[in-house]
Design a protein around this motif. Structure first.
Motif, mmCIF file in Angstrom:
data_model
loop_
_atom_site.group_PDB
_atom_site.id
_atom_site.type_symbol
_atom_site.label_atom_id
_atom_site.label_comp_id
_atom_site.label_asym_id
_atom_site.label_seq_id
_atom_site.Cartn_x
_atom_site.Cartn_y
_atom_site.Cartn_z
ATOM 1 N N PRO A 8 4.913 4.418 -2.733
ATOM 2 C CA PRO A 8 5.603 3.332 -3.449
ATOM 3 C C PRO A 8 5.325 1.976 -2.817
ATOM 4 O O PRO A 8 6.219 1.306 -2.299
ATOM 5 C CB PRO A 8 7.075 3.729 -3.318
ATOM 6 C CG PRO A 8 7.136 4.432 -2.003
ATOM 7 C CD PRO A 8 5.843 5.187 -1.885
ATOM 8 N N ILE A 9 4.060 1.562 -2.856
ATOM 9 C CA ILE A 9 3.633 0.348 -2.155
ATOM 10 C C ILE A 9 2.832 -0.549 -3.090
ATOM 11 O O ILE A 9 2.416 -0.130 -4.170
ATOM 12 C CB ILE A 9 2.766 0.690 -0.932
ATOM 13 C CG1 ILE A 9 1.465 1.391 -1.370
ATOM 14 C CG2 ILE A 9 3.547 1.574 0.050
ATOM 15 C CD1 ILE A 9 0.449 1.612 -0.267
ATOM 16 N N GLY A 10 2.602 -1.767 -2.639
ATOM 17 C CA GLY A 10 1.600 -2.620 -3.243
ATOM 18 C C GLY A 10 0.489 -2.773 -2.222
ATOM 19 O O GLY A 10 0.422 -2.025 -1.249
ATOM 20 N N ASN A 11 -0.359 -3.762 -2.420
ATOM 21 C CA ASN A 11 -1.421 -3.993 -1.433
ATOM 22 C C ASN A 11 -0.958 -4.902 -0.313
ATOM 23 O O ASN A 11 -1.706 -5.130 0.637
ATOM 24 C CB ASN A 11 -2.649 -4.595 -2.116
ATOM 25 C CG ASN A 11 -2.348 -5.955 -2.704
ATOM 26 O OD1 ASN A 11 -2.378 -6.962 -2.018
ATOM 27 N ND2 ASN A 11 -2.035 -5.995 -3.991
ATOM 28 N N SER A 12 0.257 -5.394 -0.394
ATOM 29 C CA SER A 12 0.730 -6.339 0.603
ATOM 30 C C SER A 12 2.243 -6.245 0.746
ATOM 31 O O SER A 12 2.945 -6.155 -0.276
ATOM 32 C CB SER A 12 0.330 -7.753 0.187
ATOM 33 O OG SER A 12 0.847 -8.707 1.059
ATOM 34 N N PRO A 13 2.784 -6.233 1.955
ATOM 35 C CA PRO A 13 2.034 -6.203 3.200
ATOM 36 C C PRO A 13 1.550 -4.793 3.533
ATOM 37 O O PRO A 13 2.311 -3.834 3.467
ATOM 38 C CB PRO A 13 3.057 -6.680 4.232
ATOM 39 C CG PRO A 13 4.382 -6.229 3.656
ATOM 40 C CD PRO A 13 4.240 -6.330 2.180
ATOM 41 N N VAL A 14 0.286 -4.705 3.903
ATOM 42 C CA VAL A 14 -0.325 -3.440 4.304
ATOM 43 C C VAL A 14 -1.262 -3.708 5.483
ATOM 44 O O VAL A 14 -2.062 -4.645 5.431
ATOM 45 C CB VAL A 14 -1.143 -2.807 3.155
ATOM 46 C CG1 VAL A 14 -1.976 -1.640 3.671
ATOM 47 C CG2 VAL A 14 -0.241 -2.324 2.028
ATOM 48 N N ILE A 15 -1.140 -2.908 6.525
ATOM 49 C CA ILE A 15 -2.122 -2.905 7.606
ATOM 50 C C ILE A 15 -2.924 -1.622 7.461
ATOM 51 O O ILE A 15 -2.356 -0.528 7.421
ATOM 52 C CB ILE A 15 -1.469 -2.959 8.995
ATOM 53 C CG1 ILE A 15 -0.630 -4.223 9.163
ATOM 54 C CG2 ILE A 15 -2.542 -2.891 10.093
ATOM 55 C CD1 ILE A 15 0.137 -4.294 10.479
ATOM 56 N N VAL A 16 -4.230 -1.743 7.365
ATOM 57 C CA VAL A 16 -5.078 -0.579 7.117
ATOM 58 C C VAL A 16 -6.391 -0.766 7.868
ATOM 59 O O VAL A 16 -6.812 -1.899 8.141
ATOM 60 C CB VAL A 16 -5.322 -0.415 5.595
ATOM 61 C CG1 VAL A 16 -6.098 -1.589 5.023
ATOM 62 C CG2 VAL A 16 -5.990 0.910 5.284
ATOM 63 N N GLY A 17 -7.019 0.347 8.215
ATOM 64 C CA GLY A 17 -8.306 0.284 8.888
ATOM 65 C C GLY A 17 -9.348 -0.411 8.024
ATOM 66 O O GLY A 17 -9.389 -0.229 6.803
#
Length: 281
Positions: A214-223
């Motif tokens: 249940p997320i959007g693209n932000s805020p997201v920390i990803v490799g």
């Protein structure tokens, strides 16, 4: 009158009994402190608080897992001022305690430089061809990320996808772990509720619909390597969703957020959900 008193007494008694029962159950419940596993499991991710790793030492960049903060923006006056304010607070907290904040880039998807190139580190991305966004300018976001990831020399191994209206209130550690991204859970992103629509883009052979976080693209920390795989899919799924009237109607202004969540799941990149990652007002 007597019946009324008996009824009132009975209600009070039942209420007290129920409250007492709940207190006893809560007091004896064990609290799970461990981090959740990948969201590709059949169990829905728990939502956890920000970790505090007091034993961690921060002596040099070699001991950190630095992430690069990337913000997409248009050249509107409003968007530009948001970026200026956000970058100000980024610089305030970058070198704070427990910070894993590395570089910063404003990904400007106007296709041309503006007057703030010397103030804010900026990458110029081309906008989508005229008419392709159908008035939904947010579709330029995944396309801008695709260009940036292909062409920019990004030193860090992780990316924080942020937005111009974010204000950083404290130093941010790298919350991703064990190949998982770190993301904020949005209550209005409900994959289960829209399963019939989402199955157009996330077929059953990919697993249960709960694999979509249940997320959007932000805020997201990803490799960084993971995002390089996700970004082109995110772009294509966003465009496909916008072209489909049923999907467009179902998701409205959060369509591109659903597209990222789907694309992340398609590539098997689960996310740890942090409720304290962002404060919404």
């Amino acid at each position: 009158m007597g019946c009324g008193n008996v009824f009132f007494t009975l209600i009070i008694t039942l209420s007290v009994a129920l409250i007492t029962y709940n207190i006893l159950i809560s007091a004896n419940a064990s609290l799970k402190q461990e981090l959740p596993g990948p969201s590709t499991s059949s169990i829905i991710d728990p939502i956890i608080q920000m970790p505090v790793e007091k034993s961690r030492k921060y002596g040099s960049n070699a001991e950190k897992r630095l992430f690069h903060t990337a913000v997409t923006a248009s050249d509107s006056v409003y968007n530009t001022w948001q970026c200026r304010v956000m970058y100000y607070w980024f610089k305030k907290h970058k070198n704070g305690p427990n910070s894993d904040m590395g570089g910063f880039t404003r990904i400007l998807h106007s296709g041309k430089p503006d007057n703030y190139m010397n103030e804010i580190p900026t990458f110029i991305a081309r906008p989508l061809p005229a008419g392709m966004d159908q008035g939904y300018i947010v579709l330029n976001r995944p396309w801008a990320f695709v260009q940036w990831l292909q062409k920019a020399d990004i030193k860090e191994d992780y990316i924080l996808m942020a937005e111009p209206d974010h204000i950083i209130v404290k130093p941010i550690p790298n919350l991703s772990k064990d190949g998982l991204g770190a993301a904020f859970p949005f209550f209005y992103i409900e994959p289960k509720k829209y399963e019939l629509v989402l199955r157009k883009y996330f077929p059953e052979e990919k697993g249960p619909i709960t694999n979509i976080d249940p997320i959007g693209n932000s805020p997201v920390i990803v490799g960084k390597d993971s995002l390089k795989k996700i970004a082109p899919t995110w772009m294509n799924v966003s465009l496909a969703m916008k072209k489909d009237p049923e999907t467009d109607k179902a998701f409205g202004w959060v369509l591109e957020m659903y597209a990222y969540a789907v694309s992340s799941a398609l590539h098997g990149v689960g996310n740890i959900l942090y409720k304290d990652f962002m404060i919404q007002v």
